[in-house]
Design an enzyme around this catalytic site. Structure first.
Site, mmCIF file in Angstrom:
data_model
loop_
_atom_site.group_PDB
_atom_site.id
_atom_site.type_symbol
_atom_site.label_atom_id
_atom_site.label_comp_id
_atom_site.label_asym_id
_atom_site.label_seq_id
_atom_site.Cartn_x
_atom_site.Cartn_y
_atom_site.Cartn_z
ATOM 1 N N ARG A 104 38.894 11.877 36.512
ATOM 2 C CA ARG A 104 37.731 11.736 37.400
ATOM 3 C C ARG A 104 37.535 10.255 37.704
ATOM 4 O O ARG A 104 37.325 9.456 36.784
ATOM 5 C CB ARG A 104 36.481 12.324 36.734
ATOM 6 N N TYR B 33 24.380 12.312 27.494
ATOM 7 C CA TYR B 33 24.510 11.204 26.534
ATOM 8 C C TYR B 33 23.571 11.343 25.350
ATOM 9 O O TYR B 33 23.971 11.130 24.212
ATOM 10 C CB TYR B 33 24.269 9.853 27.244
ATOM 11 N N HIS C 201 29.375 7.362 43.877
ATOM 12 C CA HIS C 201 28.931 6.969 42.530
ATOM 13 C C HIS C 201 28.156 5.653 42.677
ATOM 14 O O HIS C 201 28.584 4.609 42.200
ATOM 15 C CB HIS C 201 30.123 6.844 41.591
ATOM 16 N N GLU D 255 25.108 11.736 39.538
ATOM 17 C CA GLU D 255 23.780 11.428 39.006
ATOM 18 C C GLU D 255 22.795 10.917 40.061
ATOM 19 O O GLU D 255 22.316 9.770 39.980
ATOM 20 C CB GLU D 255 23.884 10.381 37.888
ATOM 21 N N ASN E 249 26.581 15.591 33.020
ATOM 22 C CA ASN E 249 26.747 14.388 32.196
ATOM 23 C C ASN E 249 25.694 14.441 31.109
ATOM 24 O O ASN E 249 24.517 14.702 31.391
ATOM 25 C CB ASN E 249 26.543 13.107 33.015
ATOM 26 N N GLU F 130 30.894 13.839 32.148
ATOM 27 C CA GLU F 130 30.787 12.596 31.362
ATOM 28 C C GLU F 130 30.141 12.898 30.026
ATOM 29 O O GLU F 130 29.137 13.609 29.961
ATOM 30 C CB GLU F 130 29.890 11.546 32.043
HETATM 31 O O1 IFM Z 1 28.343 4.014 33.139
HETATM 32 C C1 IFM Z 1 27.500 5.072 33.446
HETATM 33 C C2 IFM Z 1 28.079 5.897 34.583
HETATM 34 O O2 IFM Z 1 28.319 5.119 35.713
HETATM 35 C C3 IFM Z 1 27.136 7.011 34.946
HETATM 36 N N1 IFM Z 1 26.741 7.771 33.793
HETATM 37 C C4 IFM Z 1 26.302 7.047 32.623
HETATM 38 C C5 IFM Z 1 27.308 5.976 32.255
HETATM 39 C C6 IFM Z 1 26.846 5.210 30.995
HETATM 40 O O3 IFM Z 1 25.638 4.571 31.232
#
Ligand code: IFM
Length: 459
Positions: free
Chosen positions: A87, A302, A131, A176, A300, A367
Site C-alpha cells: 500500500r 493504533y 493521503h 483517514e 487503520n 495500517e
Molecule cells: O503516519 C501516519 C499515517 O500517515 C496515517 N495514519 C497514522 C500514521 C501514524 O501517525
C-alpha cells in the site's frame, strides 16, 4: 461506541484464511522526497512544513526516505519480506501540479515504474489516491471547504485510471479523512493549519463526496476493487458518570461515526450534541454516491482514546466541545505516548460488525503499527517493543476473526521510517530503519519477525 471487552487469548497465532493479504504501507509525502522533481507541484504539506514553527525541529520532507529515487530498493525489501501487497499513495501534485488540467506525464511515469516494479516482483499494488497532500492551488481556492474540490478529485482519479487502470486491480480512495478534517481544518495542528473547530464540518462531507465520485469513476472504467480507509479508535469513557459517558459518545461521533456512517449506513449521525441540526453542505444524491457498496473497508488502528466531560473553564469547554482527553492509568505507551491496548483493536472490529452488519464489506487492516525510538547498534535494530506491539495486535485481529468479523488483510505501518507529519523525523514506525542523512536502509528485528509471520502463515 463499543465496550472494551474482547481480550485476545494468549496463544500462538492460528492461521488466517487462505488468500489473506499480507502487506506494508507508506504514503507519498512521507517517503518520496524529490519534491521539486519532474514537474511536481506544491501541496498543502509543502507549505505547512515550510512554515516556521509548524513541524518539530523544523523538519521538511524535501528528501524524506528518498523513495522517489530509491523505490527499487524498497521493492526489493518488500520482496524479501514476502508481502502479497504494497500500500503506497499517489501524490496528486505529481499528476496535476495545480490540481487541475492535463496530466503531468513524468509524474505518472514514476508511479508506473513503481507499479511495474511491484508486479515484476509478484506484489500486488494497492495505491491510495489521496493521503493528505492536497495541491496548494486547490487549497487557495477553498480546499476541502469547497465542494468543487470533490469534482477536481474525480478528474485527477480519471487521469490516474487512464494510465494505471490496466495494471492496478485494487484502489483506496482516501486515507483517514477524519484526520484531514479534525487536525487539518478544525484544530490546525496539521496542514493546511486552519483552526475552524465545528466550521470544519463541510470538509468531511466534501472528502466523502470525493470518495463517492472516485468510486463511481472506478466502477465506470474497470472491474477493479475499491475501498476507503478510515481510522478508528475505541472511545473509553473516563468513568461511569453520565457526563463522561456523554462526552465519550460525542467524541465517538466526531472521530469515528461522521466518517463511517455515511459510507456504511448512508446517513450522517445526529449531531445535536454539538447543537448542530443537519450536516452542512449535503445536496440531494450525495449520500447515495457516498454509500455506494465497496469491495472492502480499510481500517487503520493504533490505540484507544479515553475521554472525560470537558472541565468548566477548560480550553475544550471554551471551544464549545463537550469532551476533553483523559489519560489511561497504568497502561504502557508507544514512543508517541499512545496507549498500547491490543484488546481495543478487537473491540473496534467487533463494534464495526455490530454497528453496520450486512452493510459492512470485508475489512482490510490498512495500517497498524507503533513508533519507538529505534537506534542502530552494530548494524542492527533490536526493536522488541514493536514486535510485541505487532504480535499482540495481530492476535487481536485474529481473535476478532474468530468472533465472526470478516478481515481479509493486514498491513503494517510502516515499511520504512518516514516523515511523521508535524512530528517530523522524531517518530519511527518502520520495519526498516532509515538514516535520514545517508538514506541507508537497515532492517530492524521486526522486519525479520514479520517475514517469519508471513512465511508461517503462507505454508
Ligand atoms: O503516519 C501516519 C499515517 O500517515 C496515517 N495514519 C497514522 C500514521 C501514524 O501517525
Amino acid at each position: 461506541m463499543t465496550e472494551h471487552r474482547h481480550e485476545p487469548p494468549l496463544a500462538a497465532l492460528p492461521p488466517f484464511a487462505p488468500g489473506f493479504r499480507w502487506g506494508a504501507a507508506t504514503a507519498a509525502f512521507q517517503i518520496e522526497g524529490s519534491t521539486g522533481a519532474d514537474g511536481r507541484g506544491s501541496s498543502i504539506w509543502d507549505t505547512f512544513s515550510q512554515t516556521p514553527g509548524r513541524i518539530l525541529e523544523g523538519a521538511t520532507a524535501g528528501i524524506a526516505a528518498d523513495s522517489y529515487r530509491r523505490y527499487a530498493d524498497d521493492i526489493a525489501l518488500l520482496s524479501e519480506l514476502g508481502v502479497t501487497d504494497y500500500r503506497f499513495s499517489i501524490s496528486w501534485t505529481r499528476v496535476q501540479p495545480d490540481g487541475t488540467g492535463p496530466a503531468n506525464g513524468p509524474g505518472l511515469d514514476y508511479y508506473e515504474r513503481v507499479v511495474d516494479g511491484l508486479l515484476g516482483a509478484g506484489i500486488a499494488p494497492l495505491p491510495t489516491l489521496f493521503h493528505w497532500d492536497l495541491p496548494q492551488a486547490l487549497e487557495d481556492a477553498g480546499g476541502w471547504l469547497a465542494r468543487d474540490t470533490a469534482t477536481r478529485f474525480a478528474d485527477y482519479v480519471a487521469l490516474v485510471l487512464d494510465r494505471l487502470g490496466d495494471r492496478v486491480h485494487r484502489w483506496i480512495t482516501l486515507n483517514e479523512p477524519a484526520m484531514m478534517t479534525l487536525q487539518g481544518y478544525a484544530l490546525g495542528t496539521q496542514a493546511p493549519g486552519r483552526a475552524l473547530m465545528m466550521g470544519a464540518l463541510p470538509t468531511a462531507h466534501h472528502q466523502l463526496l470525493a470518495h463517492g465520485l472516485a468510486v463511481s469513476a472506478i466502477r465506470a472504467n474497470s472491474t477493479a476493487e475499491v475501498g476507503i480507509t478510515n481510522n478508528h479508535t475505541l472511545v473509553v469513557p473516563a468513568s461511569d458518570a453520565p457526563g463522561d459517558q456523554l462526552a465519550a459518545a460525542a467524541f465517538d461521533l466526531v472521530y469515528n461515526r461522521i466518517f463511517a456512517d455515511p459510507v456504511l449506513a448512508g446517513a450522517y449521525p445526529d449531531l445535536s450534541a454539538f447543537g448542530i441540526d443537519g450536516f452542512p453542505g449535503v445536496q440531494p444524491g450525495d449520500l447515495e454516491l457516498i454509500a455506494a457498496p465497496l469491495d472492502f473497508y480499510g481500517v487503520n488502528f493504533y490505540n484507544p482514546t479515553r475521554v472525560a466531560a470537558a472541565s468548566a473553564g477548560s480550553e475544550f469547554a471554551a471551544a464549545g466541545l463537550p469532551f476533553e482527553p483523559a489519560d489511561f492509568v497504568d497502561v504502557p505507551v508507544t514512543g508517541f505516548g499512545w496507549p498500547i491496548v491490543p484488546s481495543a483493536f478487537a473491540d473496534v472490529l467487533v463494534g464495526l460488525q455490530d454497528d453496520y452488519g450486512d452493510r459492512l464489506p470485508p475489512i482490510v487492516i490498512t495500517e497498524n503499527g507503533a513508533s519507538f525510538p529505534d537506534v542502530v547498534v552494530d548494524g542492527a535494530v533490536h526493536d522488541v517493543e514493536r514486535i510485541a506491539y505487532l504480535d499482540a495486535h495481530l492476535s487481536a485481529v485474529r481473535h476478532a476473526v474468530e468472533l465472526g468479523v470478516d478481515v481479509r488483510g493486514y498491513f503494517v505501518w510502516s515499511l520504512i521510517d518516514n516523515f511523521e507529519w508535524a512530528e517530523g523525523y522524531t517518530q519511527r514506525f518502520g520495519l526498516v530503519h532509515i538514516d535520514f542523512d545517508s538514506g541507508e536502509r537497515t532492517r530492524k528485528d521486526s522486519f525479520d519477525w514479520y517475514r517469519g509471520v508471513i512465511a508461517a502463515q503462507s505454508r
